[in-house]
Design a protein around this motif. Structure first.
Motif, short mmCIF file in Angstrom:
data_model
loop_
_atom_site.label_atom_id
_atom_site.label_comp_id
_atom_site.label_asym_id
_atom_site.label_seq_id
_atom_site.Cartn_x
_atom_site.Cartn_y
_atom_site.Cartn_z
N ASN A 227 -5.52 14.59 -3.57
CA ASN A 227 -6.59 13.81 -3.10
C ASN A 227 -6.34 12.60 -2.55
O ASN A 227 -6.86 11.75 -2.21
CB ASN A 227 -7.78 13.84 -3.88
CG ASN A 227 -9.20 13.46 -2.65
OD1 ASN A 227 -9.36 13.30 -1.47
ND2 ASN A 227 -10.47 12.17 -3.25
N GLY B 95 -5.66 21.77 -4.21
CA GLY B 95 -6.67 20.66 -3.34
C GLY B 95 -6.34 19.75 -2.47
O GLY B 95 -7.08 19.03 -2.35
N ALA B 96 -5.35 19.28 -1.52
CA ALA B 96 -5.10 18.76 -0.95
C ALA B 96 -5.49 19.02 0.22
O ALA B 96 -6.45 20.57 1.43
CB ALA B 96 -3.67 18.93 -0.04
N LYS B 97 -6.76 18.03 1.13
CA LYS B 97 -7.30 17.94 2.25
C LYS B 97 -7.10 17.89 3.27
O LYS B 97 -7.38 17.51 4.44
CB LYS B 97 -8.77 17.02 1.35
CG LYS B 97 -9.31 17.93 0.72
CD LYS B 97 -10.31 18.80 0.75
CE LYS B 97 -11.11 19.55 -0.52
NZ LYS B 97 -10.41 20.26 -1.66
N SER B 98 -5.91 15.93 3.54
CA SER B 98 -5.59 15.65 4.30
C SER B 98 -4.17 15.96 4.59
O SER B 98 -3.00 15.25 4.06
CB SER B 98 -5.75 14.05 4.18
OG SER B 98 -5.50 13.69 5.41
N GLU C 202 -3.03 23.34 0.13
CA GLU C 202 -4.31 23.54 -0.20
C GLU C 202 -4.79 24.08 -1.20
O GLU C 202 -6.03 23.96 -1.29
CB GLU C 202 -4.50 24.42 1.79
CG GLU C 202 -4.77 23.73 2.73
CD GLU C 202 -4.89 24.24 4.22
OE1 GLU C 202 -5.15 24.11 4.74
OE2 GLU C 202 -4.56 25.85 3.73
#
Length: 200
Positions: free
Chosen positions: A166, A189-192, A186
């Motif tokens: 995160n 859990g990677a968002k950016s 992704e």
């Protein structure tokens, strides 16, 4: 470099060479210098017999003319995070990292870099110095050398080297590497994810 020209670190500039037969070709080269420098620095990989433009670029002599235009790319530094690159994908990161080092703000960032062999690592000594030997990891996919991780970057590596997904993630390399890493990140859990496809 034009006196008042400012570029966004992480971006490339289109370069053309006004010579007969290649005057209509242009190639995006990452700028690896700083805005504070009085010159542009471009680092590129030579490809023997690849094409006429690459050959002309490799054979340029001091004093010869090039035309620089059009800033391209989408990378932009948004805060501390994880830099992941393969091959010449390290090049768009250099202006970021040099700028952060100059400002004393490189702490909190991590570099994970993959090449086939140790000889393909660009500016290894400078990169190690930037990070003071911490939070920097070199992976070699086709060479076993002491002091280097001899494997490709996969899900296990990402989970091993990244404790927090995160945060900002910067990704650069050829299109297949980008697609594989983006999907893995992704799924973890990677968002950016800030990415740039770099011609190898």
């Amino acid at each position: 470099k034009p006196r008042d020209f400012k570029f966004i670190p992480g971006r490339s500039l289109n370069v053309s060479i006004p010579k007969p037969g290649i005057e209509n070709y242009k190639r995006a080269l990452p700028v690896t210098s700083l805005n504070a420098d009085y010159y542009f620095e471009f680092i590129f990989k030579e490809y023997p017999r690849r094409d006429r433009f690459n050959e002309a670029l490799s054979n340029l002599k001091a004093g010869e003319e090039i035309i620089v235009s059009d800033m391209v790319g989408s990378l932009e530094y948004k805060g501390p995070g994880i830099f992941i690159s393969s091959g010449t994908g390290i090049l768009p990161f250099l202006s970021f990292l040099r700028d952060l080092k100059q400002e004393g703000a490189i702490n909190g960032n991590t570099l994970i870099h993959l090449t086939k062999t140790r000889s393909e690592i660009v500016l290894e000594r400078e990169l190690r110095h930037m990070f003071s030997g911490k939070n920097i990891f070199f992976f070699l996919s086709r060479e076993k050398t002491n002091g280097y991780d001899n494997r490709k970057i996969d899900e296990n590596v990402l989970k091993e080297k990244i404790s927090n997904f995160n945060q900002e993630i910067y990704l650069a390399g050829h299109d297949d590497f980008i697609a594989e890493m983006k999907a893995l990140l992704e799924s973890l859990g990677a968002k950016s994810i800030n990415l740039e496809i770099v011609e190898q």
